[in-house]
Design a protein around this motif. Structure first.
Motif, PDB file in Angstrom:
ATOM      1  N   ARG A  28       0.837  -1.211   0.000  1.00 26.16           N
ATOM      2  CA  ARG A  28       0.000   0.000   0.000  1.00 26.16           C
ATOM      3  C   ARG A  28       0.864   1.251   0.000  1.00 26.16           C
ATOM      4  O   ARG A  28       0.645   2.177  -0.767  1.00 26.16           O
ATOM      5  CB  ARG A  28      -0.919   0.005   1.216  1.00 26.16           C
ATOM      6  N   ASP A  29       1.888   1.251   0.847  1.00 27.38           N
ATOM      7  CA  ASP A  29       2.755   2.420   0.952  1.00 27.38           C
ATOM      8  C   ASP A  29       3.548   2.645  -0.337  1.00 27.38           C
ATOM      9  O   ASP A  29       3.719   3.787  -0.773  1.00 27.38           O
ATOM     10  CB  ASP A  29       3.691   2.280   2.146  1.00 27.38           C
ATOM     11  N   ALA A  30       4.017   1.563  -0.969  1.00 26.00           N
ATOM     12  CA  ALA A  30       4.755   1.688  -2.229  1.00 26.00           C
ATOM     13  C   ALA A  30       3.847   2.229  -3.332  1.00 26.00           C
ATOM     14  O   ALA A  30       4.248   3.097  -4.117  1.00 26.00           O
ATOM     15  CB  ALA A  30       5.346   0.332  -2.633  1.00 26.00           C
ATOM     16  N   LEU A  31       2.614   1.727  -3.391  1.00 22.76           N
ATOM     17  CA  LEU A  31       1.668   2.209  -4.390  1.00 22.76           C
ATOM     18  C   LEU A  31       1.313   3.670  -4.143  1.00 22.76           C
ATOM     19  O   LEU A  31       1.265   4.478  -5.076  1.00 22.76           O
ATOM     20  CB  LEU A  31       0.403   1.344  -4.393  1.00 22.76           C
ATOM     21  N   ALA A  32       1.084   4.032  -2.890  1.00 19.99           N
ATOM     22  CA  ALA A  32       0.765   5.430  -2.563  1.00 19.99           C
ATOM     23  C   ALA A  32       1.909   6.347  -2.964  1.00 19.99           C
ATOM     24  O   ALA A  32       1.686   7.429  -3.514  1.00 19.99           O
ATOM     25  CB  ALA A  32       0.444   5.561  -1.080  1.00 19.99           C
ATOM     26  N   ALA A  33       3.158   5.934  -2.714  1.00 19.03           N
ATOM     27  CA  ALA A  33       4.313   6.753  -3.077  1.00 19.03           C
ATOM     28  C   ALA A  33       4.412   6.904  -4.595  1.00 19.03           C
ATOM     29  O   ALA A  33       4.686   7.998  -5.103  1.00 19.03           O
ATOM     30  CB  ALA A  33       5.596   6.145  -2.509  1.00 19.03           C
ATOM     31  N   ALA A  34       4.188   5.810  -5.327  1.00 18.98           N
ATOM     32  CA  ALA A  34       4.244   5.869  -6.794  1.00 18.98           C
ATOM     33  C   ALA A  34       3.145   6.777  -7.339  1.00 18.98           C
ATOM     34  O   ALA A  34       3.376   7.569  -8.254  1.00 18.98           O
ATOM     35  CB  ALA A  34       4.125   4.467  -7.379  1.00 18.98           C
TER      36      ALA A  34
END
Length: 91
Positions: A28-34
């Motif tokens: 979730r955090d990686a997707l939010a950052a992207a």
């Protein structure tokens, strides 16, 4: 006097469940950052686990997996997300 309905028991956290939940949080955090890097924000992103299956004395099995819930977004955000995916897939 009518009896108060009982809430279902909370799922027990096991090391395996904890690892899977952490994996979903990291995703979730990686997707939010992207998405943020592409100028898109999905404010309702969350991590959810399914209700435990009934089994055993306490009526619950530990969580076997977790899901990244993307939530809802406006039409302009959906169009922007589609454009980013299209452009990324084309490149």
């Amino acid at each position: 006097m009518t009896p108060t309905p009982q809430k279902p028991p909370l799922p027990r956290r096991t090391p395996r469940a904890t690892v899977r939940i952490q994996e979903a949080v990291d995703a979730r955090d990686a997707l939010a950052a992207a998405l943020t890097g592409a100028g898109i924000q999905l404010p309702a992103m969350d991590v959810r686990t399914p209700w435990p299956d009934a089994d055993g004395d306490d009526g619950a099995r530990p969580t076997r997996y977790a899901l990244v819930h993307l939530g809802v977004c406006s039409a302009p955000v959906a169009h922007a997300l589609a454009a980013v995916i299209r452009n990324g897939a084309a490149g």
